[in-house]
Design a protein around this motif. Structure first.
Motif, PDB file in Angstrom:
ATOM      1  N   VAL A 361       0.847  -1.207   0.000  1.00 45.73           N
ATOM      2  CA  VAL A 361       0.000   0.000   0.000  1.00 45.73           C
ATOM      3  C   VAL A 361       0.877   1.250   0.000  1.00 45.73           C
ATOM      4  O   VAL A 361       0.574   2.250  -0.673  1.00 45.73           O
ATOM      5  N   GLY A 362       1.984   1.204   0.758  1.00 48.77           N
ATOM      6  CA  GLY A 362       2.922   2.319   0.722  1.00 48.77           C
ATOM      7  C   GLY A 362       3.515   2.520  -0.659  1.00 48.77           C
ATOM      8  O   GLY A 362       3.726   3.660  -1.106  1.00 48.77           O
ATOM      9  N   ILE A 363       3.792   1.419  -1.362  1.00 52.91           N
ATOM     10  CA  ILE A 363       4.306   1.519  -2.729  1.00 52.91           C
ATOM     11  C   ILE A 363       3.273   2.163  -3.644  1.00 52.91           C
ATOM     12  O   ILE A 363       3.590   3.038  -4.467  1.00 52.91           O
ATOM     13  N   ILE A 364       2.013   1.735  -3.509  1.00 58.56           N
ATOM     14  CA  ILE A 364       0.948   2.325  -4.330  1.00 58.56           C
ATOM     15  C   ILE A 364       0.833   3.825  -4.069  1.00 58.56           C
ATOM     16  O   ILE A 364       0.733   4.634  -5.011  1.00 58.56           O
ATOM     17  N   ASP A 365       0.853   4.208  -2.817  1.00 49.22           N
ATOM     18  CA  ASP A 365       0.773   5.632  -2.472  1.00 49.22           C
ATOM     19  C   ASP A 365       1.993   6.377  -2.992  1.00 49.22           C
ATOM     20  O   ASP A 365       1.888   7.505  -3.502  1.00 49.22           O
ATOM     21  N   HIS A 366       3.165   5.765  -2.876  1.00 50.02           N
ATOM     22  CA  HIS A 366       4.416   6.398  -3.288  1.00 50.02           C
ATOM     23  C   HIS A 366       4.485   6.588  -4.794  1.00 50.02           C
ATOM     24  O   HIS A 366       5.009   7.609  -5.283  1.00 50.02           O
ATOM     25  N   GLU A 367       3.924   5.631  -5.543  1.00 52.67           N
ATOM     26  CA  GLU A 367       4.069   5.660  -7.000  1.00 52.67           C
ATOM     27  C   GLU A 367       2.865   6.272  -7.718  1.00 52.67           C
ATOM     28  O   GLU A 367       2.966   6.626  -8.895  1.00 52.67           O
ATOM     29  N   THR A 368       1.712   6.373  -7.055  1.00 54.68           N
ATOM     30  CA  THR A 368       0.531   6.974  -7.698  1.00 54.68           C
ATOM     31  C   THR A 368       0.144   8.311  -7.077  1.00 54.68           C
ATOM     32  O   THR A 368      -0.590   9.083  -7.701  1.00 54.68           O
ATOM     33  N   GLY A 369       0.601   8.564  -5.821  1.00 54.96           N
ATOM     34  CA  GLY A 369       0.266   9.806  -5.148  1.00 54.96           C
ATOM     35  C   GLY A 369      -1.063   9.783  -4.434  1.00 54.96           C
ATOM     36  O   GLY A 369      -1.532  10.824  -3.966  1.00 54.96           O
ATOM     37  N   ARG A 371      -4.027   7.081  -2.014  1.00 55.43           N
ATOM     38  CA  ARG A 371      -4.454   5.797  -1.441  1.00 55.43           C
ATOM     39  C   ARG A 371      -5.967   5.630  -1.569  1.00 55.43           C
ATOM     40  O   ARG A 371      -6.543   4.688  -1.037  1.00 55.43           O
ATOM     41  N   ASP A 372      -6.606   6.559  -2.236  1.00 59.38           N
ATOM     42  CA  ASP A 372      -8.055   6.551  -2.374  1.00 59.38           C
ATOM     43  C   ASP A 372      -8.475   5.489  -3.392  1.00 59.38           C
ATOM     44  O   ASP A 372      -8.126   5.569  -4.573  1.00 59.38           O
ATOM     45  N   ILE A 373      -9.226   4.492  -2.931  1.00 55.09           N
ATOM     46  CA  ILE A 373      -9.658   3.408  -3.805  1.00 55.09           C
ATOM     47  C   ILE A 373     -10.502   3.922  -4.962  1.00 55.09           C
ATOM     48  O   ILE A 373     -10.458   3.381  -6.073  1.00 55.09           O
ATOM     49  N   ARG A 374     -11.239   5.001  -4.742  1.00 51.79           N
ATOM     50  CA  ARG A 374     -12.107   5.548  -5.790  1.00 51.79           C
ATOM     51  C   ARG A 374     -11.314   6.132  -6.955  1.00 51.79           C
ATOM     52  O   ARG A 374     -11.839   6.288  -8.060  1.00 51.79           O
ATOM     53  N   LYS A 375     -10.052   6.474  -6.721  1.00 57.08           N
ATOM     54  CA  LYS A 375      -9.213   7.022  -7.779  1.00 57.08           C
ATOM     55  C   LYS A 375      -8.336   5.967  -8.445  1.00 57.08           C
ATOM     56  O   LYS A 375      -7.697   6.240  -9.466  1.00 57.08           O
ATOM     57  N   LEU A 376      -8.258   4.795  -7.810  1.00 55.62           N
ATOM     58  CA  LEU A 376      -7.383   3.745  -8.305  1.00 55.62           C
ATOM     59  C   LEU A 376      -8.161   2.772  -9.189  1.00 55.62           C
ATOM     60  O   LEU A 376      -9.380   2.812  -9.279  1.00 55.62           O
ATOM     61  N   PRO A 463      -6.054   7.592 -15.173  1.00 52.23           N
ATOM     62  CA  PRO A 463      -4.827   8.402 -15.058  1.00 52.23           C
ATOM     63  C   PRO A 463      -5.109   9.851 -14.692  1.00 52.23           C
ATOM     64  O   PRO A 463      -4.266  10.518 -14.081  1.00 52.23           O
ATOM     65  N   GLY A 464      -6.272  10.376 -15.052  1.00 49.39           N
ATOM     66  CA  GLY A 464      -6.575  11.770 -14.762  1.00 49.39           C
ATOM     67  C   GLY A 464      -6.751  12.053 -13.279  1.00 49.39           C
ATOM     68  O   GLY A 464      -6.641  13.208 -12.849  1.00 49.39           O
ATOM     69  N   ARG A 465      -7.028  11.020 -12.492  1.00 46.52           N
ATOM     70  CA  ARG A 465      -7.227  11.208 -11.058  1.00 46.52           C
ATOM     71  C   ARG A 465      -5.959  10.977 -10.228  1.00 46.52           C
ATOM     72  O   ARG A 465      -5.985  11.146  -9.019  1.00 46.52           O
ATOM     73  N   LEU A 466      -4.888  10.577 -10.890  1.00 49.86           N
ATOM     74  CA  LEU A 466      -3.652  10.256 -10.181  1.00 49.86           C
ATOM     75  C   LEU A 466      -2.661  11.408 -10.289  1.00 49.86           C
ATOM     76  O   LEU A 466      -2.597  12.102 -11.305  1.00 49.86           O
ATOM     77  N   ASP A 467      -1.893  11.598  -9.235  1.00 42.96           N
ATOM     78  CA  ASP A 467      -0.882  12.658  -9.211  1.00 42.96           C
ATOM     79  C   ASP A 467       0.387  12.249  -9.950  1.00 42.96           C
ATOM     80  O   ASP A 467       1.182  13.100 -10.359  1.00 42.96           O
ATOM     81  N   LYS A 468       0.624  10.934 -10.081  1.00 38.75           N
ATOM     82  CA  LYS A 468       1.818  10.447 -10.746  1.00 38.75           C
ATOM     83  C   LYS A 468       1.436   9.353 -11.739  1.00 38.75           C
ATOM     84  O   LYS A 468       0.363   8.766 -11.662  1.00 38.75           O
TER      85      LYS A 468
END
Length: 803
Positions: A361-369, A371-376, A463-468
């Motif tokens: 989960v930390g990797i997902i947050d680190h690489e996508t910016g 942790r919100d499931i609705r954006k993933l 991709p539009g909802r992700l910071d990275k």
């Protein structure tokens, strides 16, 4: 001091050098590489104890600390302590390795991070290896303090400060309750050693403090392990960086309460109250965590509530297994011991799959910016390794084969089914509830595991909802969760190796009545035939899948629960009420008037001391040895009383100061009457100087005016002053009439022989209490230098202004 003592102290010693390493080497090398050596070396050192512990031996060392009070720094390793020690250091090493790639050496205050982490690691080792309960308590509270610092690491964020404060308030409250329970327990057993308490169980169980001590100790365990209703601190603690969450809230800190319950089960397990409280709280926590995990949209919040649920599962198993101590021997004791075995096994399994999931989960947050499931969604092809690790961890948590969680979940079902058949009073009517609730919670566990996997990695990519732009991280960040995921699979295929070297010795530590050979046959197999447990697992998978697919149709149920009744809202409202009430109380006594402060202080003085004398029968007088009061002494006393009343009732400062000086001069006359001319001269000089100084100071004060105090002046002051005088007089007379030993004055009568002094007072001040006198003179010199410095600064400032 043994090597084991040094092992506990190594993290504290290294923590001292972390800031120096960070300051001088950070531009070239990450501070984590320096810290990594600590858990790695301790882990390798503890591995050498596995052959000894598996053969039924224990390691015990003691270093005197406060031997006169029976408090020693005693370390003790058995099967239970070894499991926790290896988890603390093994997972700790993986977390430090993970943090090297997760925490930037350029943007983060790594010296603070690793100092706090090492303090926590050392404190946890101290908790699980301490045999002395007071030493254990010291380390226990140190875990609360260091975890507070870790959770508040990003202190700039309001949510981090809030989560750290909540965790500290709840866990420190439990720790203080636990301390009270420890004190009661030591009073019952007349020892601070846990090992020695095991030989005094009959005395402890028959004592009137047995139940209060049990409840207080369980408060400490429940608050630390986030059991209902104290579980609210854990989700808010997720504001900490992911390495901290993976370490504190999956493998170590939250397991401290589990350790405490397991360690004291041989002492309290004979009581049915222990069985019902732990089992009931564990089951409620299990269902509470599962219900709340399903509705979460933040990945770390989902893992937080899943941790609460899994901790409830382990706690309930320990409670159910404590029945083995109650029965002592027989089939029911053996059936109950299976629950303890399942708890220990799931303890290990949970640390592996949950630690891996937190890191992913930390990797997902680190690489996508985010942790919100609705954006993933749709990350499976972009992050295939992370997807694989998530499947392994989630399916293990859901209890599916071929992962270690399946084995311990089957043992959990076996334990709850066995518990429903125990011959307890009331078990015949409510026993079926335990497996039903366990099955429902397992269904919910299956649902949130599927949410974690499929809503994150499958579906539409956004991709539009992700910071990275998502991608796999550096290999160094993947290695720690990969090692834990590998253990998840390996343990499934070699469970009896884990059982032989870890579970059986730990089982003997929790249930001393069971030996490794004759007590219980520990054989863990993935296949037991088509039994009830397997059908329960199939039902969990089927109903869990159906509910996950139809989740949108029934998730509205969560919105129907009133938010005002949530535990978090109750906590916030309660904390706000306490703050408001404390503000009112503070405003009540912080009036700004010295008279009010003195009234409150002296009132408590009267109540506490007077009440103590009354309750403990301290009002006894013996006037047989008192000297008669002469006419002169009576006259001096009457003069002092008159002077005191004049001071209180005077309407001008000058009159009050003259009366105060007269009171001091009358005291000096007593010294003359008692043939102490030196004291009389000293008293006269002090009173003369004091009166002169007061008059000099009062010359610059404004006119005396009537202050508007909240406390009525005349009546209250009269009552309080008389009360203080009476209490002090009673204490003096009572102490004089209740001499427990010969007065020390007889020693000073030999002043001439011992010090060569003809004056006893001078001998006491210069020879017997020479260091005290020297330090008092030093204090006066420091005060004089301070005054001189202030005067010089004032003069220098005035000259500067004039220039």
């Amino acid at each position: 001091m043994s090597w084991l003592h040094f092992v506990i102290l190594i993290p504290f010693v290294f923590a001292i050098f972390v800031p120096f390493f960070y300051k001088h080497f950070t531009p070239r090398i990450h501070t984590g590489w320096f810290v990594l050596a600590v858990p790695l070396l301790v882990f390798l050192y503890l591995l050498r104890y596995i052959p000894h512990i598996s053969n039924g031996k224990t390691i015990h060392h003691s270093v005197p600390w406060l031997p006169s009070l029976g408090i020693n720094y005693t370390t003790y390793i058995d099967g239970l302590g070894l499991i926790f020690g290896l988890l603390i250091t093994g997972v700790g090493a993986l977390v430090v390795l993970y943090s090297i790639y997760y925490m930037s050496k350029h943007r983060e205050a790594l010296h603070n991070f690793y100092v706090y982490l090492l303090l926590f690691m050392g404190a946890m080792l101290g908790v699980v290896f301490s045999d002395n309960i007071l030493v254990l308590y010291v380390f226990w509270e140190l875990t609360s303090i260091s975890s507070f610092l870790l959770i508040a690491y990003w202190y700039q964020r309001e949510r981090s400060r809030y989560g750290a404060q909540k965790s500290m308030l709840i866990t420190i409250f439990g720790g203080l309750a636990m301390l009270a329970g420890f004190i009661m327990l030591s009073m019952m057993a007349d020892t601070y050693s846990i090992r020695e308490m095991l030989s005094h169980t009959e005395v402890i169980t028959s004592h009137s403090l047995f139940i209060p001590a049990m409840i207080l100790i369980l408060l400490g365990a429940f608050t630390k392990s986030a059991q209902f209703p104290f579980s609210i601190w854990l989700p808010d603690a997720m504001e900490a960086p992911t390495p901290i969450s993976a370490y504190l809230h999956s493998a170590t800190m939250v397991k401290a309460g589990i350790y405490l319950v397991a360690r004291f089960t041989p002492i309290f397990g004979v009581s049915l109250e222990w069985f019902w409280i732990i089992s009931g709280v564990g089951i409620v926590t299990l269902i509470y965590g599962s219900v709340n995990a399903v509705k979460q949209t933040d990945l770390k919040a989902l893992l937080a509530y899943s941790t609460i649920s899994q901790l409830g599962l382990i706690m309930s198993l320990l409670g159910l297994g404590s029945a083995a101590v109650y029965f002592g021997h027989g089939d029911e004791a053996t059936m109950s011991a299976t629950a303890v075995l399942a708890a220990l096994f799931h303890l290990i399994n949970h640390s592996t799959f949950k630690g891996s999931l937190f890191m992913v989960v930390g990797i997902i947050d680190h690489e996508t910016g985010t942790r919100d499931i609705r954006k993933l969604g749709g990350l499976m092809t972009l992050m295939p390794i992370s997807f694989t690790l998530t499947i392994i961890g989630s399916f293990a948590m859901a209890g599916l084969p071929p992962f270690n969680g399946f084995l311990s979940k089957e043992m959990f079902f076996t334990s709850v089914l066995n518990a429903s058949t125990l011959s307890f009073t009331g078990m015949d009517s409510i026993g079926i509830i335990i497996p039903v609730v366990a099955w429902i919670a397992s269904v919910l566990t299956f649902i949130y595991c599927m949410v974690l996997v499929f809503k994150t990695f499958t579906g539409k990519y956004k991709p539009g909802r992700l910071d990275k732009e998502p991608h796999e991280p550096q290999i160094g960040m993947l290695i720690p969760p990969m090692i834990l995921a590998l253990l998840v699979i390996v343990i499934f295929f070699i469970p009896n190796v884990v059982s032989k070297y870890f579970l059986q010795p730990a089982l003997v530590a929790v249930l001393p009545a069971f030996s490794e050979t004759g007590g219980i046959d520990v054989v863990i197999k993935p296949w037991h035939g088509w039994n009830t447990e397997l059908f329960m697992t199939i039902g969990v998978a089927v109903f869990g899948a159906l509910l996950y697919i139809t989740m949108k149709k029934w998730s509205w149920v969560y919105g129907s629960y009133p938010q005002s009744l949530t535990l978090n809202n109750i906590y916030n409202e309660g904390l706000g009420m306490m703050e408001n009430y404390s503000l009112k109380v503070t405003n009540r006594y912080m009036t700004g008037f010295i008279r009010d402060y003195l009234v409150y202080i002296f009132s408590f003085f009267i109540i506490i001391l007077g009440g103590s004398l009354w309750l403990f029968n301290g009002l006894s007088f013996d006037s047989s040895n008192d000297a008669p009061i002469s006419l002169y002494e009576g006259g001096l006393i009457a003069g002092m009383v008159i002077a005191a009343f004049v001071i209180v009732l005077a309407k001008s400062r000058l009159t009050a100061m003259i009366a105060l000086g007269a009171l001091g001069f009358l005291v000096s006359m007593f010294f003359v009457d008692f043939r102490a001319p030196d004291l009389a001269l000293t008293q006269l000089v002090v009173e003369t100087v004091t009166v002169a100084l007061f008059l000099l100071c009062f010359y610059h004060l404004p006119e005396l005016r009537k202050e508007r105090s909240r406390v009525p002046f005349k009546a209250t002051n009269l009552i309080v002053s008389l009360g203080v005088g009476i209490i002090v007089t009673i204490i003096a007379l009572s102490a004089n009439g209740n001499r427990l030993f010969a007065p020390i004055s007889s020693f000073y009568e030999q002043a001439y022989e011992l010090a060569g002094a003809k004056n006893i007072v001078n001998a006491i001040l210069v020879d017997f209490r020479g260091f005290d006198t020297m330090l008092e003179i030093l204090v006066l010199c420091m005060a004089g230098l301070g005054v001189f410095t202030l005067i010089k600064l004032r003069i220098a400032g005035r000259d500067k202004d004039e220039a």
